[in-house]
Motif scaffolding. Structure first.
Motif, short mmCIF file in Angstrom:
data_model
loop_
_atom_site.label_atom_id
_atom_site.label_comp_id
_atom_site.label_asym_id
_atom_site.label_seq_id
_atom_site.Cartn_x
_atom_site.Cartn_y
_atom_site.Cartn_z
N ILE A 1 26.43 28.85 41.02
CA ILE A 1 27.09 29.57 39.94
C ILE A 1 26.28 29.60 38.65
O ILE A 1 26.82 29.87 37.60
N SER A 2 24.99 29.39 38.74
CA SER A 2 24.19 29.40 37.52
C SER A 2 23.70 30.81 37.21
O SER A 2 23.54 31.64 38.10
N ILE B 1 35.38 22.50 43.05
CA ILE B 1 35.87 23.13 41.83
C ILE B 1 36.64 24.38 42.26
O ILE B 1 36.23 25.07 43.21
N LYS B 2 37.74 24.65 41.58
CA LYS B 2 38.51 25.85 41.90
C LYS B 2 37.72 27.09 41.49
O LYS B 2 37.17 27.15 40.40
N ARG B 3 37.69 28.05 42.37
CA ARG B 3 37.01 29.32 42.08
C ARG B 3 37.58 29.96 40.81
O ARG B 3 36.85 30.50 40.00
N GLN B 4 38.90 29.86 40.64
CA GLN B 4 39.54 30.48 39.49
C GLN B 4 39.06 29.87 38.18
O GLN B 4 38.92 30.57 37.18
N ASP B 5 38.77 28.56 38.18
CA ASP B 5 38.24 27.91 36.97
C ASP B 5 36.88 28.50 36.59
O ASP B 5 36.60 28.74 35.42
N VAL B 6 36.04 28.74 37.58
CA VAL B 6 34.73 29.33 37.33
C VAL B 6 34.87 30.77 36.85
O VAL B 6 34.21 31.19 35.89
N VAL B 7 35.77 31.51 37.49
CA VAL B 7 36.01 32.90 37.08
C VAL B 7 36.49 32.95 35.64
O VAL B 7 36.05 33.79 34.86
N ASN B 8 37.39 32.04 35.26
CA ASN B 8 37.88 32.00 33.87
C ASN B 8 36.76 31.73 32.88
O ASN B 8 36.71 32.33 31.81
N THR B 9 35.85 30.83 33.23
CA THR B 9 34.71 30.53 32.36
C THR B 9 33.81 31.76 32.21
O THR B 9 33.40 32.11 31.10
N ILE B 10 33.52 32.42 33.32
CA ILE B 10 32.68 33.61 33.27
C ILE B 10 33.35 34.70 32.45
O ILE B 10 32.71 35.38 31.64
N ASP B 11 34.65 34.87 32.64
CA ASP B 11 35.39 35.88 31.88
C ASP B 11 35.29 35.60 30.38
O ASP B 11 35.12 36.53 29.58
N SER B 12 35.35 34.35 30.01
CA SER B 12 35.22 33.97 28.59
C SER B 12 33.82 34.30 28.06
O SER B 12 33.68 34.80 26.95
N LEU B 13 32.80 34.02 28.85
CA LEU B 13 31.42 34.32 28.45
C LEU B 13 31.22 35.83 28.30
O LEU B 13 30.55 36.30 27.37
N THR C 1 27.14 36.64 39.19
CA THR C 1 27.75 35.34 39.41
C THR C 1 29.23 35.51 39.72
O THR C 1 29.76 34.89 40.64
N TYR C 2 29.89 36.34 38.96
CA TYR C 2 31.31 36.62 39.18
C TYR C 2 31.53 37.10 40.61
O TYR C 2 32.41 36.62 41.32
N ASN C 3 30.69 38.05 41.04
CA ASN C 3 30.81 38.58 42.40
C ASN C 3 30.57 37.52 43.46
O ASN C 3 31.15 37.59 44.55
N SER C 4 29.71 36.55 43.17
CA SER C 4 29.45 35.51 44.18
C SER C 4 30.57 34.48 44.24
O SER C 4 30.71 33.79 45.24
N VAL C 5 31.39 34.42 43.20
CA VAL C 5 32.45 33.42 43.16
C VAL C 5 33.76 33.97 43.72
O VAL C 5 34.49 33.25 44.40
N ILE C 6 34.06 35.25 43.45
CA ILE C 6 35.32 35.80 43.97
C ILE C 6 35.15 36.10 45.45
O ILE C 6 34.05 36.30 45.95
N ILE C 7 36.25 36.12 46.13
CA ILE C 7 36.21 36.34 47.58
C ILE C 7 36.38 37.81 47.94
O ILE C 7 35.61 38.38 48.67
N ASP C 8 37.39 38.46 47.38
CA ASP C 8 37.72 39.83 47.77
C ASP C 8 37.94 40.69 46.54
O ASP C 8 39.05 40.74 46.00
N PRO C 9 36.90 41.37 46.05
CA PRO C 9 37.04 42.15 44.83
C PRO C 9 38.08 43.27 44.91
O PRO C 9 38.68 43.62 43.92
N GLU C 10 38.34 43.81 46.11
CA GLU C 10 39.32 44.89 46.22
C GLU C 10 40.73 44.39 45.93
O GLU C 10 41.58 45.14 45.49
N ASN C 11 41.00 43.12 46.20
CA ASN C 11 42.34 42.57 45.98
C ASN C 11 42.42 41.75 44.70
O ASN C 11 43.39 41.05 44.48
N ASP C 12 41.42 41.81 43.88
CA ASP C 12 41.39 41.02 42.65
C ASP C 12 41.61 41.93 41.45
O ASP C 12 40.72 42.66 41.03
N GLU C 13 42.81 41.88 40.89
CA GLU C 13 43.16 42.74 39.76
C GLU C 13 42.25 42.45 38.56
O GLU C 13 41.83 43.36 37.86
N GLY C 14 41.93 41.19 38.33
CA GLY C 14 41.04 40.81 37.23
C GLY C 14 39.66 41.44 37.40
O GLY C 14 39.06 41.90 36.43
#
Length: 174
Positions: A33-34, A87-99, A146-159
């Motif tokens: 996730i770097s 680590i929860k994937r959602q925690d990483v996604v939240n950090t990336i979203d903040s950045l 990085t976001y794409n590598s952390v999420i599992i299914d972009p089609e079902n991810d509203e965020g």
């Protein structure tokens, strides 16, 4: 026990001790996730119409806040300590979203400063601000990857879909 759809998992090992094995496991998480970030600072002096530029290239590793050492074991036959970190994937996604939000905010500021300078007739200063926004927006690509590598299914991810719309809008503003 740790569903890979919800967690990133790192396994580390060391011949030294359990602490080194845990650090090795965290390093494995960081590798996945770097992101690389380039930072450029510009200073424009309107009195003598000059500007200076300093570039800093650094590798920014996302903080692993929320990562937990969940297990560890020692293989007596091989003399190796092992550690499991999650680590929860959602925690990483939240950090990336903040950045990413920070980059959008900086771009908005650069655009407003550029528009103000342009309206005041200071074309060179306006161009410097617009260029700063352009450079800042280039930081989005590694975060998106990085976001794409952390999420599992972009089609079902509203965020993710909201993020795609924001990125599309930002690219067309610059």
């Amino acid at each position: 026990m740790y569903d890979p759809d919800q967690y990133l998992i790192g396994v580390g090992f060391s011949k030294e001790n359990a602490v080194s094995a845990s650090e090795s496991a965290r390093a494995e998480l960081i590798k996945s996730i770097s992101v690389k970030v380039n930072s450029t600072t510009k200073d424009y002096n309107s009195t003598d119409k000059s500007f200076s530029e300093a570039t800093i290239i650094s590798k920014s590793e996302l903080l692993l806040e929320g990562s937990l050492i969940k297990d560890g074991w020692y293989d007596e036959d091989k003399g190796i300590f092992y550690s499991l970190v999650v680590i929860k994937r959602q925690d990483v996604v939240n950090t990336i979203d903040s950045l990413i939000a920070t980059i959008f905010n900086k771009n908005g500021l650069s655009l407003r400063q550029g528009e103000r300078a342009y309206k005041n007739g200071d074309i060179i200063k306006a161009l410097v601000y617009y260029y700063d926004g352009y450079i800042e927006s280039s930081k989005l690509i590694p975060y998106i990857q990085t976001y794409n590598s952390v999420i599992i299914d972009p089609e079902n991810d509203e965020g993710f879909q909201n993020f795609q719309q924001k990125f599309y809008t930002a690219n067309h503003l610059l």
